[in-house]
Scaffold this active site. Sequence first.
Site, PDB file in Angstrom:
ATOM      1  N   TYR A   1      38.845  70.670  -8.965  1.00 37.70           N
ATOM      2  CA  TYR A   1      37.666  71.318  -8.384  1.00 37.70           C
ATOM      3  C   TYR A   1      36.824  71.866  -9.531  1.00 37.70           C
ATOM      4  CZ  TYR A   1      35.392  73.321  -4.261  1.00 37.70           C
ATOM      5  OH  TYR A   1      34.528  73.595  -3.243  1.00 37.70           O
TER       6      TYR A   1
ATOM      7  N   SER B   1      36.957  68.019  12.083  1.00 36.64           N
ATOM      8  CA  SER B   1      37.224  69.030  11.058  1.00 36.64           C
ATOM      9  C   SER B   1      36.732  70.389  11.552  1.00 36.64           C
ATOM     10  CB  SER B   1      36.487  68.661   9.765  1.00 36.64           C
ATOM     11  OG  SER B   1      35.090  68.822   9.947  1.00 36.64           O
TER      12      SER B   1
ATOM     13  N   MET C   1      36.178  62.904   2.599  1.00 36.75           N
ATOM     14  CA  MET C   1      37.575  62.793   3.025  1.00 36.75           C
ATOM     15  C   MET C   1      38.157  61.393   2.834  1.00 36.75           C
ATOM     16  SD  MET C   1      38.087  65.354   6.244  1.00 36.75           S
ATOM     17  CE  MET C   1      36.920  64.617   7.379  1.00 36.75           C
TER      18      MET C   1
ATOM     19  N   TRP D   1      27.025  72.480  -1.104  1.00 39.53           N
ATOM     20  CA  TRP D   1      28.259  73.085  -1.628  1.00 39.53           C
ATOM     21  C   TRP D   1      28.106  74.589  -1.497  1.00 39.53           C
ATOM     22  CZ3 TRP D   1      29.829  73.599  -7.430  1.00 39.53           C
ATOM     23  CH2 TRP D   1      31.173  73.981  -7.519  1.00 39.53           C
TER      24      TRP D   1
END
Lengths: 370, 370
Positions: A89, A191, A285, A308
């Site tokens: 990340y 999700s 994903m 983000w």
Amino acid sequence: MAPPSRLLPPALRILHRCRASTRSRFSTAASSLFSPPSKAVVYDEHGPPEQVLKVADVPPVEVGGRDVCVRMLAAPINPSDINRVEGVYPVRPPLPAAVGGYEGVGQVHALGPAVTAPLSLGDWVIPSPPSFGTWQTHIVKHESVWHKVRDDVPMEYAATVTVNPLTALRMLQDFVKLNSGDSIVQNGATSIVGQCVIQLAKVQGIHTINIIRDRPGSEEAKDKLKQLGADEVFTESQLNIKDVKSLLGALPVPALGFNCVGGNAASLILKFLRQGGTMVTYGGMSKRPVTVPTSYFIFKDISLRGFWLQKWMNSDKAEDCRIMIDYLLGLVHEGKLKYEMESIPFGEFSLALEKAMGKHGSQPKQVIRF
Amino acid sequence: MAPPSRLLPPALRILHRCRASTRSRFSTAASSLFSPPSKAVVYDEHGPPEQVLKVADVPPVEVGGRDVCVRMLAAPINPSDINRVEGVYPVRPPLPAAVGGYEGVGQVHALGPAVTAPLSLGDWVIPSPPSFGTWQTHIVKHESVWHKVRDDVPMEYAATVTVNPLTALRMLQDFVKLNSGDSIVQNGATSIVGQCVIQLAKVQGIHTINIIRDRPGSEEAKDKLKQLGADEVFTESQLNIKDVKSLLGALPVPALGFNCVGGNAASLILKFLRQGGTMVTYGGMSKRPVTVPTSYFIFKDISLRGFWLQKWMNSDKAEDCRIMIDYLLGLVHEGKLKYEMESIPFGEFSLALEKAMGKHGSQPKQVIRF
């Protein structure tokens, strides 16, 4: 609505005062305020989380004048937490002795003597914007880190309100001006962000067209999303037709789409979008890229953007963050925003981690209770 | 600077007046103004241009009160013209009897009696915004179609100023605010739009990083682009390294990129772009899609947009079009904007078409002279 602890006399506002055996010897102050000994999930190097994460004892930490010591109640294991541990990340806590976790809720345990924020012992608080190190029984941070939240919702929601629901809310607001009656399209609809998008859109009168994977149980998944307010739910294979827009019926052609999958599922979003539409990518994903014929850009005037939350938190819009958190928890309280979670005691962190990493099949979001 | 024809007495402002044998019998007016018999490159159906295009005689057309009859001087064969004939371009003239071509320059040949625009016989005019049917010796259209342009530049530039140079100018203005000293990156840099980008950027003090195909003669192509003002020119294979930005030297990392190729050449643009950068796609010469890892959207905050001049022409920004045309032709006059073209007589249209379609290897842009 003031919690009872606000009414306590100041002397009792410090629940825990201790003289840390080594530090206080060199302290000039007669007595210092310290956190209790704490336990934390820490890692000294990046790697497979089940190998590098360990539960460690953390010695008491001094609570400075404007610090607040919070006893954590609950914190989720989000996919981005796992990616941070893995070292993949982009923004991560420094090593060694990094503590895992990024969001969560706790209760005010002790206030430094110079704290000015309207916080009382026992108040529920979340780090807002979120910050590293929530997988820990006690956390000491400057008062400005903490945002007091309502305590009449399940603590799992307070613990998870930022990373997923706020992403959904921001994406509905930041890219295309939507009006009641408009529609949006998204993939990865099962999700938690997807479920939040459905419910938050519904509150605003916005229709949702949802795409899910083909898999056993997809009919049940469709029913569940429709119960949350989804207007249409399609599996990818249902959209293997030339004109997907013919499936829209009376729904308007969407100007906005959300992609958290990539690959074919992203291409399906693009097929649904109207001239001049925008697709926002916030996840990948499938680990497959987004592939776009050039004609979509030139003749269909499609824009591709990204979202983000962590970047947004650092922007000038971030001051809205706490207002939006309060709004979201209000919706939770009204029963208008819900999603499935599984609460696991801190002592079973390893099991929660395995579940969060998909090692026990599809599982709800794992939330550690301290 | 007024052309001499402005000084002619009104009676002489109509160069050509004829009585069309069939139409005028039914006309209530004593005499009507008609265009001369014309020749045009027409097509009745979509298909391979070399098969469906033919040169046809067009009978005289009445010049209405506010119409202007223009004797065409020059018109290019642009790739989009070919795509229209093939039927693969989204906006096309209706069939049958469609006339090819979309831009070009002509000379005012006759003015309808009620024309109010400051046009005189002999003035150079272009259809602005461009419009269908410029492959024709004489064109009659409403005065509002025509924009008078300077006649002290080579007519090939006046004929081609809109589709390519205006695309370059708009793309430099419409997506990212650029300041002198900034840089941009583009692929397909040897295309006419690419060459215009280099020169127009240079006028504004903006550096260009250019990507070209690997091919025999790429060193000469690099030199040519550098002579136009390119700061850096790389072949695709030169950029097959991990950190392309290390090649930038003192140039700033670009916030804006132009893609007219797709495939790997588009991915190279993305590698060069800085955090938050924008790539604008305006062509797809490789016929390969644009492929983007999702992390570019999420963590690098890259935006992908598209540009299509024809759509822009229909927007509210289009009023700037004529001002920008004048600016561009001014740069041509000053020697600051140039690109290679080949002028071919109308009688050799078939040869020009073959060259424009790449059947004689790489060729300069083909411009028909009438």
